[in-house]
Write an enzyme that holds these catalytic residues in place. Structure first.
Site, PDB file in Angstrom:
ATOM      1  NE  ARG A 103      41.067  50.145  42.448  1.00 31.53           N
ATOM      2  CZ  ARG A 103      40.546  48.964  42.783  1.00 31.53           C
ATOM      3  NH1 ARG A 103      39.385  48.901  43.400  1.00 31.53           N
ATOM      4  NH2 ARG A 103      41.177  47.844  42.494  1.00 31.53           N
ATOM      5  CG  HIS A 130      42.778  46.040  37.652  1.00 32.17           C
ATOM      6  ND1 HIS A 130      43.853  46.519  38.364  1.00 32.17           N
ATOM      7  CD2 HIS A 130      41.923  45.516  38.570  1.00 32.17           C
ATOM      8  CE1 HIS A 130      43.648  46.295  39.656  1.00 32.17           C
ATOM      9  NE2 HIS A 130      42.490  45.692  39.808  1.00 32.17           N
ATOM     10  CD  GLN A 133      43.086  40.926  39.504  1.00 30.58           C
ATOM     11  OE1 GLN A 133      42.857  41.559  40.514  1.00 30.58           O
ATOM     12  NE2 GLN A 133      43.299  39.616  39.527  1.00 30.58           N
ATOM     13  CG  ASP A 225      35.570  41.634  36.218  1.00 31.97           C
ATOM     14  OD1 ASP A 225      35.222  41.743  37.418  1.00 31.97           O
ATOM     15  OD2 ASP A 225      36.288  42.478  35.646  1.00 31.97           O
ATOM     16  CB  CYS A 266      39.783  40.177  39.070  1.00 28.33           C
ATOM     17  SG  CYS A 266      38.200  40.915  38.667  1.00 28.33           S
ATOM     18  NE  ARG A 294      46.284  42.708  42.232  1.00 31.50           N
ATOM     19  CZ  ARG A 294      45.386  43.684  42.309  1.00 31.50           C
ATOM     20  NH1 ARG A 294      44.102  43.405  42.258  1.00 31.50           N
ATOM     21  NH2 ARG A 294      45.759  44.959  42.372  1.00 31.50           N
TER      22      ARG A 294
HETATM   23  N1   CP Z   1      40.601  42.739  42.050  1.00 31.26           N
HETATM   24  C1   CP Z   1      40.675  43.946  42.661  1.00 31.26           C
HETATM   25  O1   CP Z   1      41.255  44.897  42.150  1.00 31.26           O
HETATM   26  O2   CP Z   1      40.088  43.961  43.887  1.00 31.26           O
HETATM   27  P1   CP Z   1      39.836  45.256  44.754  1.00 31.26           P
HETATM   28  O3   CP Z   1      38.778  46.082  44.051  1.00 31.26           O
HETATM   29  O4   CP Z   1      39.344  44.755  46.086  1.00 31.26           O
HETATM   30  O5   CP Z   1      41.114  46.025  44.874  1.00 31.26           O
END
Ligand code: CP
Length: 333
Positions: A103, A130, A133, A225, A266, A294
């Site tokens: 990330r 992302h 996701q 979101d 998400c 996920r």
């Molecule tokens: N949806 C998502 O990526 O959640 P996190 O930021 O908790 O990883």
């Protein structure tokens, strides 16, 4: 198929559908406790430049369930880009691990990581997309409807990085995509143009509007979101004023969608900001199924990308060096 999973646009519709199919099989196997150690003794390096709950936990648990192991490196914990080049970090991790999940704040850093990594890299979010996701989101939609093409997905809110990959995957797979947002927060022209190219091929419809009532009137799924994220702290008041109350997903707005419409997010959610409690906690909400998915999606991604390149590590071979190791170890006692 590409070695790395960092950009939805790198994959064909067929490849994405195959990943969704694989997610379904892996989920079933995992639920029946019938999943074998497909990544036996494999190691995944997990780099996080931002906090995470779902991405971190899902990848880590997925590696354990597949018989492997994950190493979590929290923001600021390793030298990435600060005291060591991204390229050097990528090469070192590639010598020790079988895959990298990252990330990163900047997508250009992800591209740099991929350039130097000899093992597969899977994105856990950048400022561009992302993709993990979004694959999970389409799998969740498929689980609910048993179809993908022709499903109407309505996104209310900011054109986040998560929005970008959701728009790309939807337009590749033939979902109809409606988005309602204030003009300033609508997608960039470059993003929209890429999605329109996808849509031309798949037959999907893309509608961007400032009117949330119009957008939800088509919805099989209503998605929202966060209105602001890490790094946008200075914009909170401006953003709140732009989105609230018109773009909040509340009971009144959900009533304008079809009665069978499901609510998705998400997560993390800012409750009673972009979505009200009585929507996120309602019967229509599938946000926790989505969050659980996920885990299943990450398992499929890990099997598809790392499993393919993993050197033979079958349990049947694991004892062949034991005698030799014992003989050498005896010299130490
Ligand atoms: N949806 C998502 O990526 O959640 P996190 O930021 O908790 O990883």
């Amino acid at each position: 198929m590409k070695k790395d999973y960092i950009d939805i646009q790198d994959f064909t519709a067929e490849e994405l559908k195959t990943l969704i199919e694989l997610t379904g099989i892996v989920k079933k196997a995992s639920k029946e406790r019938a999943l074998s150690d497909l990544l036996y003794k494999a190691s995944l390096a997990m780099i996080f430049e931002e906090p995470s709950t779902r991405t971190r936990v899902s990848f880590e648990v997925a590696m354990t369930q597949l018989g492997g192991h994950a190493i979590y490196m929290k923001p600021g914990e390793i030298h990435l880009g600060a005291r060591e080049t991204i390229g050097d970090t990528a090469q070192v991790l590639s010598r020790m691990c079988d895959g990298i999940e990252a990330r990163l704040l900047k997508h250009k850093d992800m591209v740099e990581l991929v350039k130097y990594a000899s093992v597969p890299v899977i994105s856990g979010l950048t400022d561009y997309q992302h993709p993990a996701q979004s694959l999970c989101d389409i799998f969740t939609i498929y689980e609910n409807t048993r179809k993908i093409k022709g499903v109407n997905l309505t996104f209310i809110g900011d054109s986040t990085e998560n929005f970008n990959s959701l728009l790309f995957i939807s337009s590749k797979l033939g979902l109809n995509f409606y988005m309602a947002s204030p003009k300033k927060y609508q997608p960039k022209e470059t993003i929209l143009n890429e999605a329109l190219k996808n849509a031309k091929e798949s037959g999907s419809k893309i509608v961007i509007t400032e009117d949330p009532k119009e957008a939800v009137s088509h919805a099989d799924f209503v998605y929202t979101d966060l209105w602001w994220w890490v790094g946008q702290e200075d914009e909170v008041e401006e953003r709140r004023a732009a989105f609230m109350p018109k773009y909040q997903v509340n009971e009144k707005l959900m009533k304008l969608a079809s009665p069978h419409a499901k609510f998705m997010h998400c997560l993390p959610a800012s409750r009673n900001t972009e979505v009200t409690d009585n929507v996120i906690d309602s019967e229509q909400s599938i946000v926790f199924d989505e969050a659980e998915n996920r885990l299943h999606t990450e398992m499929a991604l890990l099997v598809a990308f790392i499993g393919k390149t993993l050197k033979a590590r079958g349990k049947d071979k694991e004892n062949i060096y034991d005698k030799e190791i014992d003989r050498v170890m005896e010299k130490l006692s």
